[in-house]
Write a protein that holds these residues in place. Structure first.
Motif, PDB file in Angstrom:
ATOM      1  N   LEU A 650      42.727  43.298  -8.260  1.00 45.62           N
ATOM      2  CA  LEU A 650      41.696  43.779  -9.180  1.00 45.62           C
ATOM      3  C   LEU A 650      42.041  45.141  -9.782  1.00 45.62           C
ATOM      4  O   LEU A 650      41.344  45.633 -10.663  1.00 45.62           O
ATOM      5  N   VAL A 651      43.118  45.751  -9.275  1.00 43.50           N
ATOM      6  CA  VAL A 651      43.554  47.053  -9.808  1.00 43.50           C
ATOM      7  C   VAL A 651      44.037  46.855 -11.233  1.00 43.50           C
ATOM      8  O   VAL A 651      44.791  45.936 -11.543  1.00 43.50           O
ATOM      9  N   TRP A 652      43.594  47.785 -12.095  1.00 40.32           N
ATOM     10  CA  TRP A 652      43.934  47.629 -13.523  1.00 40.32           C
ATOM     11  C   TRP A 652      45.425  47.822 -13.747  1.00 40.32           C
ATOM     12  O   TRP A 652      46.049  48.764 -13.240  1.00 40.32           O
ATOM     13  N   ARG A 653      46.009  46.895 -14.528  1.00 43.12           N
ATOM     14  CA  ARG A 653      47.398  47.009 -14.968  1.00 43.12           C
ATOM     15  C   ARG A 653      47.450  46.558 -16.417  1.00 43.12           C
ATOM     16  O   ARG A 653      46.664  45.710 -16.856  1.00 43.12           O
ATOM     17  N   ALA A 654      48.370  47.112 -17.169  1.00 45.07           N
ATOM     18  CA  ALA A 654      48.458  46.817 -18.598  1.00 45.07           C
ATOM     19  C   ALA A 654      48.994  45.404 -18.824  1.00 45.07           C
ATOM     20  O   ALA A 654      49.765  44.875 -18.029  1.00 45.07           O
ATOM     21  N   SER A 679      29.660  37.575   5.227  1.00 41.54           N
ATOM     22  CA  SER A 679      28.372  37.885   5.862  1.00 41.54           C
ATOM     23  C   SER A 679      27.871  39.238   5.359  1.00 41.54           C
ATOM     24  O   SER A 679      28.612  40.012   4.738  1.00 41.54           O
ATOM     25  N   LYS A 680      26.626  39.509   5.664  1.00 41.95           N
ATOM     26  CA  LYS A 680      26.035  40.793   5.279  1.00 41.95           C
ATOM     27  C   LYS A 680      26.831  41.946   5.887  1.00 41.95           C
ATOM     28  O   LYS A 680      27.135  42.943   5.200  1.00 41.95           O
ATOM     29  N   GLU A 681      27.191  41.828   7.129  1.00 43.81           N
ATOM     30  CA  GLU A 681      27.914  42.906   7.800  1.00 43.81           C
ATOM     31  C   GLU A 681      29.274  43.156   7.166  1.00 43.81           C
ATOM     32  O   GLU A 681      29.712  44.294   7.000  1.00 43.81           O
ATOM     33  N   GLN A 682      29.958  42.091   6.810  1.00 43.11           N
ATOM     34  CA  GLN A 682      31.276  42.241   6.186  1.00 43.11           C
ATOM     35  C   GLN A 682      31.174  42.920   4.828  1.00 43.11           C
ATOM     36  O   GLN A 682      32.018  43.742   4.459  1.00 43.11           O
ATOM     37  N   VAL A 683      30.135  42.574   4.102  1.00 41.38           N
ATOM     38  CA  VAL A 683      29.940  43.218   2.791  1.00 41.38           C
ATOM     39  C   VAL A 683      29.650  44.702   2.965  1.00 41.38           C
ATOM     40  O   VAL A 683      30.202  45.556   2.251  1.00 41.38           O
ATOM     41  N   LEU A 684      28.804  45.019   3.919  1.00 40.12           N
ATOM     42  CA  LEU A 684      28.434  46.434   4.124  1.00 40.12           C
ATOM     43  C   LEU A 684      29.626  47.233   4.634  1.00 40.12           C
ATOM     44  O   LEU A 684      29.771  48.419   4.298  1.00 40.12           O
ATOM     45  N   ASN A 685      30.509  46.589   5.421  1.00 43.51           N
ATOM     46  CA  ASN A 685      31.696  47.292   5.914  1.00 43.51           C
ATOM     47  C   ASN A 685      32.636  47.668   4.769  1.00 43.51           C
ATOM     48  O   ASN A 685      33.382  48.648   4.864  1.00 43.51           O
ATOM     49  N   MET A 686      32.609  46.864   3.716  1.00 46.43           N
ATOM     50  CA  MET A 686      33.504  47.117   2.580  1.00 46.43           C
ATOM     51  C   MET A 686      32.710  47.489   1.331  1.00 46.43           C
ATOM     52  O   MET A 686      33.157  47.286   0.194  1.00 46.43           O
ATOM     53  N   GLU A 687      31.556  48.070   1.577  1.00 47.51           N
ATOM     54  CA  GLU A 687      30.651  48.406   0.478  1.00 47.51           C
ATOM     55  C   GLU A 687      31.318  49.300  -0.560  1.00 47.51           C
ATOM     56  O   GLU A 687      31.232  49.074  -1.772  1.00 47.51           O
ATOM     57  N   THR A 688      32.003  50.316  -0.088  1.00 47.10           N
ATOM     58  CA  THR A 688      32.634  51.284  -1.001  1.00 47.10           C
ATOM     59  C   THR A 688      33.705  50.609  -1.851  1.00 47.10           C
ATOM     60  O   THR A 688      33.775  50.815  -3.070  1.00 47.10           O
ATOM     61  N   GLU A 689      34.561  49.801  -1.200  1.00 48.22           N
ATOM     62  CA  GLU A 689      35.641  49.138  -1.944  1.00 48.22           C
ATOM     63  C   GLU A 689      35.095  48.159  -2.973  1.00 48.22           C
ATOM     64  O   GLU A 689      35.525  48.148  -4.135  1.00 48.22           O
ATOM     65  N   PHE A 690      34.097  47.368  -2.541  1.00 44.28           N
ATOM     66  CA  PHE A 690      33.525  46.393  -3.468  1.00 44.28           C
ATOM     67  C   PHE A 690      32.931  47.072  -4.695  1.00 44.28           C
ATOM     68  O   PHE A 690      33.181  46.671  -5.836  1.00 44.28           O
ATOM     69  N   SER A 691      32.111  48.093  -4.436  1.00 41.96           N
ATOM     70  CA  SER A 691      31.427  48.748  -5.554  1.00 41.96           C
ATOM     71  C   SER A 691      32.425  49.389  -6.509  1.00 41.96           C
ATOM     72  O   SER A 691      32.268  49.326  -7.736  1.00 41.96           O
ATOM     73  N   ALA A 692      33.485  49.977  -5.972  1.00 39.94           N
ATOM     74  CA  ALA A 692      34.469  50.646  -6.830  1.00 39.94           C
ATOM     75  C   ALA A 692      35.167  49.639  -7.747  1.00 39.94           C
ATOM     76  O   ALA A 692      35.319  49.872  -8.954  1.00 39.94           O
ATOM     77  N   TYR A 693      35.598  48.521  -7.179  1.00 42.86           N
ATOM     78  CA  TYR A 693      36.309  47.523  -7.988  1.00 42.86           C
ATOM     79  C   TYR A 693      35.377  46.863  -8.992  1.00 42.86           C
ATOM     80  O   TYR A 693      35.778  46.572 -10.132  1.00 42.86           O
ATOM     81  N   LEU A 694      34.123  46.635  -8.590  1.00 39.64           N
ATOM     82  CA  LEU A 694      33.192  45.979  -9.503  1.00 39.64           C
ATOM     83  C   LEU A 694      32.808  46.896 -10.654  1.00 39.64           C
ATOM     84  O   LEU A 694      32.686  46.461 -11.810  1.00 39.64           O
ATOM     85  N   ILE A 695      32.619  48.153 -10.348  1.00 35.28           N
ATOM     86  CA  ILE A 695      32.286  49.123 -11.414  1.00 35.28           C
ATOM     87  C   ILE A 695      33.445  49.221 -12.406  1.00 35.28           C
ATOM     88  O   ILE A 695      33.250  49.275 -13.629  1.00 35.28           O
ATOM     89  N   SER A 696      34.661  49.207 -11.855  1.00 35.55           N
ATOM     90  CA  SER A 696      35.837  49.251 -12.730  1.00 35.55           C
ATOM     91  C   SER A 696      35.905  48.010 -13.612  1.00 35.55           C
ATOM     92  O   SER A 696      36.236  48.089 -14.802  1.00 35.55           O
ATOM     93  N   ALA A 697      35.567  46.864 -13.026  1.00 36.70           N
ATOM     94  CA  ALA A 697      35.636  45.604 -13.770  1.00 36.70           C
ATOM     95  C   ALA A 697      34.600  45.543 -14.878  1.00 36.70           C
ATOM     96  O   ALA A 697      34.804  44.879 -15.900  1.00 36.70           O
ATOM     97  N   LEU A 698      33.467  46.281 -14.701  1.00 40.13           N
ATOM     98  CA  LEU A 698      32.450  46.287 -15.742  1.00 40.13           C
ATOM     99  C   LEU A 698      32.929  46.952 -17.026  1.00 40.13           C
ATOM    100  O   LEU A 698      32.332  46.763 -18.097  1.00 40.13           O
ATOM    101  N   GLU A 699      34.025  47.698 -16.939  1.00 37.55           N
ATOM    102  CA  GLU A 699      34.575  48.393 -18.101  1.00 37.55           C
ATOM    103  C   GLU A 699      35.763  47.670 -18.708  1.00 37.55           C
ATOM    104  O   GLU A 699      36.419  48.188 -19.616  1.00 37.55           O
TER     105      GLU A 699
END
Length: 839
Positions: A650-654, A679-699
């Motif tokens: 998901l990391v941006w590349r040209a 699971s809920k726990e797995q998502v919360l454990n990687m909350e920071t990573e998920f949010s960062a990649y998703l926010i980047s993808a919104l752009e």
């Protein structure tokens, strides 16, 4: 006493001649009618009076020369009556041969010259009929007139009048039978005119020519046999059944009675055997009976040579076609002993430019194979080459007969022999001279269909290994090639049934590969049917059971070649088909699958491969409980999967390729979130990573990426079940607000849906007092869209705002009242205020 009688007959003849004197004189008159009347009177005074043959003999001797002169009369009627009188005399006199020294030269002059002397075709017919009569009554006495007869027949056989030709052929047959000891010296001269007329437009003429040709060869010399046979062969295609029947009779007679027939068996046998496949049952039956007679006769003539075979004759256990009886020993031996001489011509005619020739050749080949039986083995290489041409012919009839010949070859030749030779051709089909690489496969399928299960069984491993070899099953994407490869699998399953258990893995590899190399729906359907058939013969309850048996081997098979995968490799598609068709079985083999996925999804790997694998994973993850997580073990690999395989992509590349990979990775992430894998726990454990990649993808520049990102945000928040950190939530909503201004209506709608989910996730952890500025900004921005030009967006925003009133209704009411007067329409503001006040 005899002397007295002779004297009386002489006196009677003299008396008649005196009465005819005046008529004979009239024959020299210039008046046509006088000459005509004179001839008619002569006929009345002689033939019609019923005189004895001896008297007529004496009279005929005196009348012959004047009558022969009348054959040149300018008046047609006079010539006609003269011919009739001569014919009647020949029929009635006691010694017609005595008149031949005068008659034969005259007929030769009228009929045998370079140019046609007699212009009337009916009179030419009458003359030839008289000639036939002469042959009939004089017989062997005509030997001295051989040259004249041949000279006449050479011309009359090519006469423009069909009836003359037919009568000439009849005369030729009688003449050949009358003087066989002399006829052979001049018979060769008749071959050219006969062959010149054999394709005459009238079928009855063609029949007559064929019969005459039979007699000319039978009683003549066989030196011209080659000139005749090619024309005879053409008549086997004649539209007239009677012509074909005549050829069958003549050839059968040659095979039975020709003096030098042993030297010509290899040329005559194909003609008679070709009639065994005639469309008319009568001709088939005739050819069958003649061939039986030929075989029986040859058997008797060569009894000593065949003694051992006759003494130890055993009934055949071969799989003859239904309704086909085994030919007699003599017939089989004749074919076996001549097959080597027949093969070159068969191979040549199999590629003939005429369709009918190719069809007839393949029909003949079937008959020859039925007779040759296991002796076909020594001609196998040449037979296979011929069959390759036939089975790839443009005409259906040629292909059908070629495949039937191949099936018969499989009946008689040991699989141990033909499998080795055929598989070499199959493997090297791309380098074969044939422009049809599927030909060896087509012939292989047909031959295996004819083979016996017991003898084919020991060769199964060898067959399976070759069919599954990459040089074979990945050789071509042509539909016909793939169909023939599938046909080989079908035949193996049909003939060997449960014996195919020893090659179930190679067969499964072939069937998986067939679905990869072809895009044709019917190929996929047929391959799936074959997989089901394989399960049936192995007594397996389902396709999943088949995959369970071989999953580890299949994955290892793919892993071994992974270093050589490229954009155009089909292995990535093989992996997809195996993973999807195996269903819950794939969840049992995660230790073998994960190394494959890791190698495929490295950021350094070919983008096309990563794109394909992510698409496959999306399908699996959407139904993870019945695929990857069917045994609840995927959770052990989930962190590795996310951190090492999914998120790095998901990391941006040209570049467009990189963008396409990110799209597919986002799709996979969405499937992971929606499929219940995380699971809920797995998502919360990687909350920071998920949010960062998703926010980047919104752009992202890609509309699809932004759309998938909005949906993923919704799923991400939903799976977290209101437990996301407020800071994470506050990072997400501004990006979603931006997407409401997106150029794509679909992205705008998904962004609003995500905001609705975001608002519904706010709970006691989200202190509205502390985060008052965030809510205030959110409300302000959303209220602006109540004035959006798109009515659908207005309605969606209204629903989002209604849902957000739960978070802080007082703040929302305040903001609505502030903007009410600034909007073009108060309608939605009023509705929103009314909703807030009523709740």
């Amino acid at each position: 006493m005899c002397l007295v009688m002779a004297t009386e007959e002489e006196r009677a003849a003299a008396e008649i001649m005196r009465s005819l004197a005046r008529h004979l004189n009239c024959l020299n008159e210039g008046e046509k009618s006088t000459r005509k009347q004179a001839l008619e009177d002569i006929k009345k005074e002689t033939i019609e009076k019923g005189l004895s043959s001896t008297v007529l003999q004496e009279v005929f001797a005196c009348l012959l020369k004047p009558l022969l002169r009348c054959l040149s009369d300018p008046m047609e009627r006079c010539r006609e009556v003269a011919i009739q009188i001569i014919g009647d005399f020949i029929r009635c006199v006691s010694k017609p041969e005595s008149s031949m020294p005068y008659i034969m030269p005259s007929l030769a002059q009228r009929l045998g010259g370079k140019e046609i002397v007699e212009p009337a075709e009916e009179l030419r017919l009458s003359m030839v009929e008289v000639l036939s009569l002469i042959v009939e009554v004089c017989g062997r006495h005509l030997a001295p007139y051989l040259d004249d007869m041949i000279k006449i027949l050479q011309k009359t056989i090519i006469d423009p009048f069909p009836d003359v030709i037919k009568e000439s052929c009849k005369c030729t047959i009688q003449f050949a039978r009358s003087i066989p000891d002399h006829f052979h010296m001049q018979a060769e001269c008749l071959v050219k005119p006969l062959m010149q007329t054999i394709s005459h437009q009238h079928s009855r003429v063609r029949m007559a020519i064929i019969e005459a040709s039979g007699a000319v060869i039978q009683y003549g010399t066989v030196k011209t046999m080659d000139d005749v046979l090619s024309h005879m062969a053409q008549r086997l295609f004649d539209n007239s059944p009677q012509v074909r029947k005549a050829v069958t009779l003549v050839v059968g007679d040659w095979l039975l009675n020709l003096r030098d027939r042993y030297s010509y068996f290899h040329k005559l046998i194909p003609l008679l055997l070709s009639s065994l496949s005639d469309d008319l049952p009568e001709i088939k039956a005739l050819a069958c009976e003649l061939w039986r007679q030929v075989g029986t006769q040859w058997e008797k003539e060569n009894e000593d040579d065949l003694k051992d075979k006759m003494d130890f004759f055993l009934s055949s256990t071969l799989q003859y076609p239904p309704g086909v009886d085994r030919p007699g020993l003599g017939c089989r031996e004749l074919v076996v002993r001549n097959l080597s001489k027949l093969m070159p011509a068969l191979s040549r005619d199999a590629s003939d430019w005429l369709v009918q020739t190719r069809v007839k050749t393949m029909q003949l080949l079937q008959v020859l194979l039925l007779h040759a039986e296991d002796h076909c083995t020594q001609h196998l290489q040449q037979l296979l080459t011929t069959l390759y041409h036939a089975c790839t012919d443009s005409e259906q009839d040629v292909r059908t007969n070629g495949l039937e010949s191949a099936r018969l070859l499989g009946v008689f030749v040991s699989p141990e022999v033909y499998i080795k030779l055929l598989l070499a051709h199959v493997k090297n089909s791309s380098s074969c001279s044939s422009s049809s690489p599927w030909a060896p496969l087509m012939v292989l399928a047909a031959m295996m269909k004819g083979s016996n299960r017991k003898v084919l069984g020991p060769q199964l491993l060898q067959v399976g290994q070759i069919l599954a070899h990459s040089d074979v099953c990945q050789e071509s994407q042509q539909t016909v090639y793939v169909e023939q490869l599938l046909a080989c699998v079908e035949v193996l399953l049909e003939v060997c049934e449960e014996d195919c258990g020893v090659i179930s893995l190679p067969l499964l590899k072939v069937l998986v590969t067939m679905q990869c190399v072809s895009t044709e729906p019917q190929i996929h359907t047929k391959a799936e049917e074959c997989i089901l058939h394989l399960c049936q013969v192995l007594s397996l309850s389902s396709v999943h059971e088949l995959y369970r048996q071989h999953m580890a081997q299949l994955l290892q098979w793919l892993l071994e070649s992974q270093n050589s995968w490229s954009t155009y490799s089909i292995q990535k598609t093989q992996l997809e088909i195996i993973a999807l068709q195996s269903g819950p079985v794939v969840g049992e083999f995660l230790p073998e699958l994960m190394p494959l996925l890791q190698n495929c999804l490295l950021p350094s790997q070919d983008p096309e491969i990563r794109l394909h694998v992510f698409t496959m994973l999306s399908k699996l993850l959407l139904n993870s409980s019945n695929t990857l997580d069917s045994h609840g073990k995927f959770c052990k690999y989930l962190e590795v999967f996310l951190k090492e395989l999914l998120l790095p992509n998901l990391v941006w590349r040209a570049g467009r390729a990189a963008a396409a990979v990110r799209n597919s990775a986002l799709s996979c992430l969405l499937a992971t979130l929606q499929g219940g894998t995380l699971s809920k726990e797995q998502v919360l454990n990687m909350e920071t990573e998920f949010s960062a990649y998703l926010i980047s993808a919104l752009e992202e520049d890609s509309e699809l990426s932004r759309l998938l990102a909005c949906r993923s945000v919704s799923s991400f928040i939903t799976v977290a079940e209101r437990c996301l950190n407020p800071d994470t939530l506050n990072k997400i909503y501004p990006e979603l607000l931006k997407r409401i201004d997106d150029s794509s209506p679909e992205v705008r709608a998904e962004a609003l849906k995500a905001l609705s989910v975001w608002l519904s996730s706010l709970d006691k952890n989200y202190d509205t007092h502390t985060y008052h500025p965030n809510l205030e900004f959110l409300f302000q921005q959303l209220l602006l869209y109540l004035d959006d030009p798109d009515h659908q967006i207005q309605l969606m925003v209204l629903e989002v705002l209604k849902a957000s009133s739960v978070a802080d209704p007082v703040l929302l009411q305040q903001k609505v009242e502030e903007v009410r007067e600034k909007l073009r329409s108060f309608e939605y503001c009023d509705q929103l205020l009314q909703y807030i006040q009523s709740h």
